[in-house]
Design a protein around this motif. Structure first.
Motif, PDB file in Angstrom:
ATOM      1  N   ASP A   5       0.807  -1.218   0.000  1.00  0.00           N
ATOM      2  CA  ASP A   5       0.000   0.000   0.000  1.00  0.00           C
ATOM      3  C   ASP A   5       0.841   1.269   0.000  1.00  0.00           C
ATOM      4  OD1 ASP A   5      -2.325  -1.438  -0.028  1.00  0.00           O
ATOM      5  OD2 ASP A   5      -2.558  -1.437   2.136  1.00  0.00           O
ATOM      6  N   GLU A   6       2.110   1.143   0.356  1.00  0.00           N
ATOM      7  CA  GLU A   6       2.981   2.309   0.417  1.00  0.00           C
ATOM      8  C   GLU A   6       3.305   2.807  -0.984  1.00  0.00           C
ATOM      9  OE1 GLU A   6       7.425   3.450   1.959  1.00  0.00           O
ATOM     10  OE2 GLU A   6       6.416   1.742   2.841  1.00  0.00           O
ATOM     11  N   VAL A   7       3.280   4.125  -1.140  1.00  0.00           N
ATOM     12  CA  VAL A   7       3.597   4.741  -2.430  1.00  0.00           C
ATOM     13  C   VAL A   7       4.882   5.539  -2.274  1.00  0.00           C
ATOM     14  CG1 VAL A   7       2.831   6.380  -4.191  1.00  0.00           C
ATOM     15  CG2 VAL A   7       1.163   4.886  -3.076  1.00  0.00           C
ATOM     16  N   ARG A   8       5.793   5.348  -3.204  1.00  0.00           N
ATOM     17  CA  ARG A   8       7.011   6.161  -3.272  1.00  0.00           C
ATOM     18  C   ARG A   8       6.865   7.082  -4.464  1.00  0.00           C
ATOM     19  NH1 ARG A   8      11.466   2.580  -4.420  1.00  0.00           N
ATOM     20  NH2 ARG A   8      12.637   4.504  -4.463  1.00  0.00           N
ATOM     21  N   TYR A   9       7.292   8.327  -4.295  1.00  0.00           N
ATOM     22  CA  TYR A   9       7.192   9.323  -5.357  1.00  0.00           C
ATOM     23  C   TYR A   9       8.572   9.608  -5.916  1.00  0.00           C
ATOM     24  CZ  TYR A   9       2.629   9.802  -3.319  1.00  0.00           C
ATOM     25  OH  TYR A   9       1.394   9.525  -2.831  1.00  0.00           O
ATOM     26  N   LEU A  10       8.607   9.858  -7.221  1.00  0.00           N
ATOM     27  CA  LEU A  10       9.843  10.183  -7.907  1.00  0.00           C
ATOM     28  C   LEU A  10       9.562  11.343  -8.858  1.00  0.00           C
ATOM     29  CD1 LEU A  10       9.472   6.737  -8.177  1.00  0.00           C
ATOM     30  CD2 LEU A  10      11.898   7.100  -8.313  1.00  0.00           C
ATOM     31  N   ARG A  11      10.630  12.035  -9.222  1.00  0.00           N
ATOM     32  CA  ARG A  11      10.495  13.103 -10.207  1.00  0.00           C
ATOM     33  C   ARG A  11      11.560  12.910 -11.262  1.00  0.00           C
ATOM     34  NH1 ARG A  11      12.193  18.895  -8.783  1.00  0.00           N
ATOM     35  NH2 ARG A  11      14.030  17.962  -9.626  1.00  0.00           N
TER      36      ARG A  11
END
Length: 76
Positions: A5-11
């Motif tokens: 369920d954990e979301v990691r964000y990237l750019r």
């Protein structure tokens, strides 16, 4: 190990078309990119993208005119 369920964000790196880069979200093994019609699933290749915090993702959304609530809508 991270929760599914954990979301990691990237750019992504800035480009001419996206001066502030693009926002990516990784949930489990599935990578998504924020597109005009919402989150689109993409191949699991985030070469050149750097990990950012939830707060940085919210700042990115506000700067780009996106609703930060979209960060809670990353599909599985």
């Amino acid at each position: 190990m991270t929760s599914v369920d954990e979301v990691r964000y990237l750019r992504t790196e800035p480009s001419m078309a996206f001066p502030h880069g693009r926002l990516l979200a990784l949930r489990g093994e599935t990578l998504h990119v924020l597109a005009p019609d919402g989150w689109d699933r993409v191949a699991r290749t985030a070469a050149g993208a750097r990990s950012i915090t939830r707060e940085e993702a919210e700042d990115w959304c506000e700067r780009e005119g996106w609703n930060p609530d979209l960060l809670d809508a990353v599909p599985y």
